[in-house]
Design a protein around this motif. Sequence first.
Motif, PDB file in Angstrom:
ATOM      1  N   HIS A  80       0.854  -1.190   0.000  1.00 30.49           N
ATOM      2  CA  HIS A  80       0.000   0.000   0.000  1.00 30.49           C
ATOM      3  C   HIS A  80       0.886   1.234   0.000  1.00 30.49           C
ATOM      4  N   THR A  87       3.204   0.502   3.104  1.00 32.92           N
ATOM      5  CA  THR A  87       2.697  -0.415   4.128  1.00 32.92           C
ATOM      6  C   THR A  87       2.558  -1.802   3.500  1.00 32.92           C
ATOM      7  N   LEU A 273       2.442  -4.380   8.663  1.00 32.26           N
ATOM      8  CA  LEU A 273       1.285  -4.425   9.549  1.00 32.26           C
ATOM      9  C   LEU A 273       1.283  -5.703  10.373  1.00 32.26           C
ATOM     10  N   PRO A 298      -9.442  -3.182  12.091  1.00 29.11           N
ATOM     11  CA  PRO A 298      -8.479  -2.055  12.165  1.00 29.11           C
ATOM     12  C   PRO A 298      -7.251  -2.259  11.275  1.00 29.11           C
ATOM     13  N   ILE A 299      -6.832  -3.514  11.096  1.00 30.32           N
ATOM     14  CA  ILE A 299      -5.687  -3.799  10.241  1.00 30.32           C
ATOM     15  C   ILE A 299      -6.074  -3.636   8.770  1.00 30.32           C
ATOM     16  N   ASN A 301      -8.511  -1.946   7.478  1.00 32.72           N
ATOM     17  CA  ASN A 301      -8.895  -0.578   7.118  1.00 32.72           C
ATOM     18  C   ASN A 301      -7.693   0.274   6.704  1.00 32.72           C
ATOM     19  N   GLN A 302      -6.509  -0.129   7.087  1.00 34.73           N
ATOM     20  CA  GLN A 302      -5.308   0.637   6.726  1.00 34.73           C
ATOM     21  C   GLN A 302      -4.922   0.482   5.257  1.00 34.73           C
ATOM     22  N   VAL A 303      -5.499  -0.523   4.586  1.00 37.47           N
ATOM     23  CA  VAL A 303      -5.183  -0.735   3.168  1.00 37.47           C
ATOM     24  C   VAL A 303      -6.441  -0.698   2.292  1.00 37.47           C
TER      25      VAL A 303
END
Length: 304
Positions: A80, A87, A273, A298-299, A301-303
């Motif tokens: 990402h 990421t 991550l 939560p993990i 959603n970061q990508v």
Amino acid sequence: MLLGLAIVLVLALVGSFLYARSIFNKIDRVDVSSSLTSASHGTNYLVVGSDSRANVKKGDAGFNGSEVAGQRSDTLMILHLEGGKVTMLSIPRDLYVPIAGTGGSQKINAAYNGGPTRLVDTISQKQGPLQIPIDRYMEVDFVSFAGLVDALGGITIDIEHPAHDTNLGLNLPKAGAVKMDGKTALAYVRSRHYVETIDGRQVEDPTGDLGRIKRQQQFLSAVFAKLSKTKNPFTLAHAANGMTGGLRIDDKMSLFDALRLGWGMRGIKPNTLKPLPVDNARNASGAVLILRQQEAQPILNQVR
């Protein structure tokens, strides 16, 4: 004098561009454009490590004698890129998910058997557990990966304990900094029976595929770091040219997209991550991993 230097510089840049284009044009394309979407923020590259045997010879490192045919997705990773940061998220190959277009569920690496489009759809589908949009697709076979390591002069990895995997011919007799050539690197990143020698005892990694993912991320981070520090254009050209035979990209990716990715990766240490939270289970597909949906959000959603 300055004008002359400027002309030489421009010619050098044009020459570099033409050479880069000649290399880029050798890369095979994958028709997945109908399945590509856009992340709500940043750009997602789905990177697939394929254990294709197309270029494998019997006795090659990382493959035992019986592994000389067929192809599977051996590694699945999301890169990402956003705001000058990278990421990295790995997707376990044994993750049990609904396979797009089939009406059934299997391990996610089985989606690749239906082609890259099905794999992309499985990862991005709205009704699926991951729901990760995919902007770009890249696939590399591990034989080419080994060639890249050799072209870079090897990669140094710190290992905590001496280790081996007799299935793949991996033998790391000493702990600490180990410089791996392509042959050793291939066995290291593919090892699913990684046995360490701890206080004289032989201890197989109890985390299985999750431990393998951690080693792959560690190794890829080291590859990115060495690529970003390599200034010799001949080394980089040799590495890039050697990868083209085992590399496939989506049919929408342009040379400028590729150059943007390469430039964006320079000098950057990827942020890895946390592993996706999973539970071990067993069903008709064998030993599988079940995603803990609520904890994973939560993990993911970061990508997204």
